[in-house]
Design an enzyme around this catalytic site. Structure first.
Site, mmCIF file in Angstrom:
data_model
loop_
_atom_site.group_PDB
_atom_site.id
_atom_site.type_symbol
_atom_site.label_atom_id
_atom_site.label_comp_id
_atom_site.label_asym_id
_atom_site.label_seq_id
_atom_site.Cartn_x
_atom_site.Cartn_y
_atom_site.Cartn_z
ATOM 1 N N VAL A 89 -6.962 -36.355 4.017
ATOM 2 C CA VAL A 89 -8.304 -36.887 3.792
ATOM 3 C C VAL A 89 -9.291 -35.735 3.840
ATOM 4 C CG1 VAL A 89 -10.090 -38.443 4.668
ATOM 5 C CG2 VAL A 89 -7.676 -39.100 4.806
ATOM 6 N N CYS A 90 -10.113 -35.633 2.811
ATOM 7 C CA CYS A 90 -11.118 -34.580 2.728
ATOM 8 C C CYS A 90 -12.337 -35.021 3.530
ATOM 9 C CB CYS A 90 -11.496 -34.348 1.264
ATOM 10 S SG CYS A 90 -12.780 -33.115 1.055
#
Length: 110
Positions: A89-90
Site C-alpha cells: 500500500v502506497c
C-alpha cells in the site's frame, strides 16, 4: 501516549488506533497480544465500488513510528490505484490517520 510495557520510544499503537473512531465496517485484530506493533485490519465496505468485499490489511509498525509510516500490505487481491500487484500500500500520498482507512473503504470519486 506511550505504553509502559514497550520501549519508551514506541508510542502506544492501540491507543492511537482507538482515537481513529473506525467505522463499523472495519475490525482490527491484534492476534499476538504480546506484539502490539503487528496487527491486521479487516475492511468490509457497505457502499461504493467495493461494497460486499472483504479486504485484509497487515500492519507492521516500526521503531520510528510516528515519524515513519507503518508498512501496510493488502493480503486480499484487489485492484486499487494505491495498491501494487504484491499488495504493498502506497502511504506516501495518503495520511496515516482515519483518512487512510476511509480512503480504502470508500474509493475517491465514488
Amino acid at each position: 501516549p506511550l505504553c509502559p510495557q514497550l520501549s519508551p520510544t514506541v508510542p502506544c499503537v492501540p491507543a492511537d488506533i482507538n482515537e481513529l473512531n473506525l467505522p463499523k465496517t472495519c475490525e482490527i485484530d491484534f492476534s499476538d497480544q504480546d506484539d502490539l506493533l503487528h496487527f491486521r485490519l479487516l475492511i468490509c465496505p457497505d457502499e461504493g465500488f467495493y461494497k460486499g468485499g472483504k479486504f485484509v490489511f497487515s500492519f507492521k509498525v516500526g521503531q520510528g513510528y510516528p515519524h515513519d509510516p507503518p508498512k501496510v500490505k493488502c493480503e486480499t487481491m484487489v485492484y486499487h490505484p494505491n495498491i501494487d500487484l504484491e499488495g504493498n500500500v502506497c502511504l506516501n500520498i495518503l495520511r496515516w490517520a482515519s483518512d487512510v482507512i476511509a480512503g480504502l473503504v470508500t474509493p475517491r470519486g465514488a
